[in-house]
Design a protein around this motif. Structure first.
Motif, mmCIF file in Angstrom:
data_model
loop_
_atom_site.group_PDB
_atom_site.id
_atom_site.type_symbol
_atom_site.label_atom_id
_atom_site.label_comp_id
_atom_site.label_asym_id
_atom_site.label_seq_id
_atom_site.Cartn_x
_atom_site.Cartn_y
_atom_site.Cartn_z
ATOM 1 N N GLN A 96 0.828 -1.204 0.000
ATOM 2 C CA GLN A 96 0.000 0.000 0.000
ATOM 3 C C GLN A 96 0.859 1.248 0.000
ATOM 4 N N ILE A 97 1.838 1.273 0.891
ATOM 5 C CA ILE A 97 2.726 2.433 0.970
ATOM 6 C C ILE A 97 3.385 2.670 -0.377
ATOM 7 N N PHE A 98 3.869 1.609 -0.956
ATOM 8 C CA PHE A 98 4.526 1.720 -2.259
ATOM 9 C C PHE A 98 3.585 2.310 -3.314
ATOM 10 N N THR A 99 2.382 1.797 -3.403
ATOM 11 C CA THR A 99 1.479 2.295 -4.452
ATOM 12 C C THR A 99 1.101 3.758 -4.200
ATOM 13 N N ILE A 100 0.951 4.124 -2.945
ATOM 14 C CA ILE A 100 0.638 5.526 -2.637
ATOM 15 C C ILE A 100 1.780 6.446 -3.066
ATOM 16 N N VAL A 101 2.988 6.042 -2.716
ATOM 17 C CA VAL A 101 4.135 6.876 -3.077
ATOM 18 C C VAL A 101 4.298 6.931 -4.597
ATOM 19 N N ALA A 102 4.112 5.790 -5.243
ATOM 20 C CA ALA A 102 4.226 5.752 -6.706
ATOM 21 C C ALA A 102 3.186 6.673 -7.349
ATOM 22 N N ARG A 103 1.978 6.614 -6.855
ATOM 23 C CA ARG A 103 0.911 7.451 -7.410
ATOM 24 C C ARG A 103 1.239 8.930 -7.251
ATOM 25 N N GLU A 104 1.715 9.293 -6.065
ATOM 26 C CA GLU A 104 2.024 10.696 -5.792
ATOM 27 C C GLU A 104 3.200 11.186 -6.645
ATOM 28 N N ARG A 105 4.192 10.329 -6.770
ATOM 29 C CA ARG A 105 5.345 10.711 -7.587
ATOM 30 C C ARG A 105 4.931 10.890 -9.038
ATOM 31 N N LYS A 106 4.090 10.015 -9.495
ATOM 32 C CA LYS A 106 3.597 10.120 -10.871
ATOM 33 C C LYS A 106 2.901 11.461 -11.057
ATOM 34 N N ARG A 107 2.039 11.790 -10.116
ATOM 35 C CA ARG A 107 1.288 13.034 -10.218
ATOM 36 C C ARG A 107 2.203 14.258 -10.227
ATOM 37 N N ARG A 108 3.232 14.209 -9.394
ATOM 38 C CA ARG A 108 4.057 15.395 -9.239
ATOM 39 C C ARG A 108 5.244 15.455 -10.194
ATOM 40 N N GLU A 109 5.672 14.313 -10.687
ATOM 41 C CA GLU A 109 6.894 14.290 -11.488
ATOM 42 C C GLU A 109 6.652 13.854 -12.924
ATOM 43 N N ILE A 110 5.847 12.823 -13.087
ATOM 44 C CA ILE A 110 5.675 12.264 -14.431
ATOM 45 C C ILE A 110 4.676 13.068 -15.257
ATOM 46 N N ASP A 111 3.500 13.301 -14.702
ATOM 47 C CA ASP A 111 2.460 13.976 -15.471
ATOM 48 C C ASP A 111 2.882 15.362 -15.967
ATOM 49 N N PRO A 112 3.476 16.203 -15.116
ATOM 50 C CA PRO A 112 3.922 17.503 -15.631
ATOM 51 C C PRO A 112 4.990 17.367 -16.713
ATOM 52 N N ALA A 113 5.863 16.378 -16.581
ATOM 53 C CA ALA A 113 6.894 16.172 -17.594
ATOM 54 C C ALA A 113 6.237 15.822 -18.930
ATOM 55 N N LEU A 114 5.262 14.959 -18.866
ATOM 56 C CA LEU A 114 4.538 14.579 -20.088
ATOM 57 C C LEU A 114 3.904 15.781 -20.755
ATOM 58 N N ALA A 115 3.288 16.632 -19.946
ATOM 59 C CA ALA A 115 2.625 17.810 -20.499
ATOM 60 C C ALA A 115 3.621 18.685 -21.258
ATOM 61 N N ILE A 116 4.775 18.906 -20.649
ATOM 62 C CA ILE A 116 5.792 19.741 -21.292
ATOM 63 C C ILE A 116 6.284 19.112 -22.588
ATOM 64 N N LEU A 117 6.609 17.821 -22.510
ATOM 65 C CA LEU A 117 7.150 17.145 -23.690
ATOM 66 C C LEU A 117 6.150 17.169 -24.825
ATOM 67 N N ASN A 118 4.905 16.930 -24.459
ATOM 68 C CA ASN A 118 3.886 16.914 -25.501
ATOM 69 C C ASN A 118 3.755 18.288 -26.146
ATOM 70 N N ARG A 119 3.738 19.315 -25.317
ATOM 71 C CA ARG A 119 3.588 20.663 -25.869
ATOM 72 C C ARG A 119 4.761 21.039 -26.764
ATOM 73 N N CYS A 120 5.975 20.746 -26.310
ATOM 74 C CA CYS A 120 7.135 21.092 -27.132
ATOM 75 C C CYS A 120 7.180 20.284 -28.418
ATOM 76 N N ALA A 121 6.695 19.061 -28.346
ATOM 77 C CA ALA A 121 6.649 18.238 -29.561
ATOM 78 C C ALA A 121 5.664 18.848 -30.566
#
Lengths: 173, 173
Positions: A96-121
């Motif tokens: 549970q702890i792992f999935t919570i941390v993974a979810r939060e990291r995704k939200r804060r680190e992965i999703d914004p990165a995707l948005a930027i990459l997509n826009r620049c592309a």
DNA sequence: CTGATTTTTCAGTATTTACTGAAAACCGTG
DNA sequence: CACGGTTTTCAGTAAATACTGAAAAATCAG
């Protein structure tokens, strides 16, 4: 035997202190990590005052970090009958702890990165110069990879602990 | 057409700026992330002076962050014949970038966590009280999980890009 | 509604982290 | 080995982040 109780207290204090120090590396503030460590190893749920006392921190500090941990889902408040104060307890299951941390990291680190990459592309789509093509290709390959990693992370988080373990065992074997 | 060149510059500037902002979330400092973004999208290798000028930062700042990126392995210095200055170029392969970042995170986040968990588990070994047993069990289950995740990460990093992709595809399918 | 208890907010302060700019060290060339 | 270009260091400063403590707001029992 009294020494046993002391040994335990010592081990636990060390865990709390060190986990807090580690939190800094993880981009989590020290206090938040300490409170998490404290609650993860608490036999009973604790009040804000108990957390304050144990860690020797101010009420404001305890309060805001407890709230943050609740927002993450790493701890939750519990009500005790006949008690007006809030008590807090930590999620103790490692998966549970792992999935919570993974979810939060995704939200804060992965999703914004995707948005930027997509826009620049998008913005560099169709630029005909060699530099333009190279830039666009670089953005797309980063985007593809990050998007892929993101989907993987989701998949794994949704698995049951046992299944993920079994699958991983095959991979490691 | 001049607008194309401008459009590209704009997209690239945006990428550098935003990637830098993201770096903060990742626990990497802004300048380091910006330099990395700049070099990842540079058609040619750059000198320290060019990095300074492009990002409008001081020599000291450029220098130390470039050194840090070299230490990570995300960029490398290249020598040009007839040139006394150092030039720098970024690793552009996404799988390479991923394994480098994974390795570094493991070193800075996972390994120290394992050390702490293992020590606290040892220290609480054999304490007979219920609290002692619970604490020890919690330390061990955290240790087991983190150690397992660490091994997984190693395994995946060692794979060739194609193979990891194939395996993951099966997982996502 | 009142008063006691608990939670929340936030201005001010402390601590940590990042950056500048200039001086020192280094290095290849003549 | 002296000189010009280049890299490295680091003391001082700026910026970002975290924490305190006290006041305000919310909550609840009687």
């Amino acid at each position: 035997m009294n020494t046993e109780i002391e040994k335990l207290k010592q081990a636990r204090d060390e865990f709390v202190a060190q986990w807090g120090a580690l939190g800094t590396q993880w981009g989590i503030n020290r206090t938040m990590a300490q409170i998490h460590a404290l609650l993860m190893t608490a036999p009973e749920s604790l009040t804000t005052d108990e957390v304050m006392e144990e860690l020797e921190i101010s009420r404001g500090n305890a309060h805001s970090n407890i709230k943050e941990l609740v927002a993450w889902g790493l701890i939750r408040s519990v009500v005790k009958k006949g008690e007006r104060r809030e008590f807090f307890e930590a999620e103790k299951d490692v998966w549970q702890i792992f999935t919570i941390v993974a979810r939060e990291r995704k939200r804060r680190e992965i999703d914004p990165a995707l948005a930027i990459l997509n826009r620049c592309a998008e913005e560099s789509e169709g630029i005909a110069t060699p530099e333009g093509k190279a830039f666009h290709a670089q953005m797309r390959s980063l985007e593809d990879f990050v998007s892929f990693a993101s989907k993987m992370s989701d998949r794994i988080s949704l698995m049951k602990h046992g299944f993920a373990l079994q699958m991983a065992a095959k991979l490691l074997g």
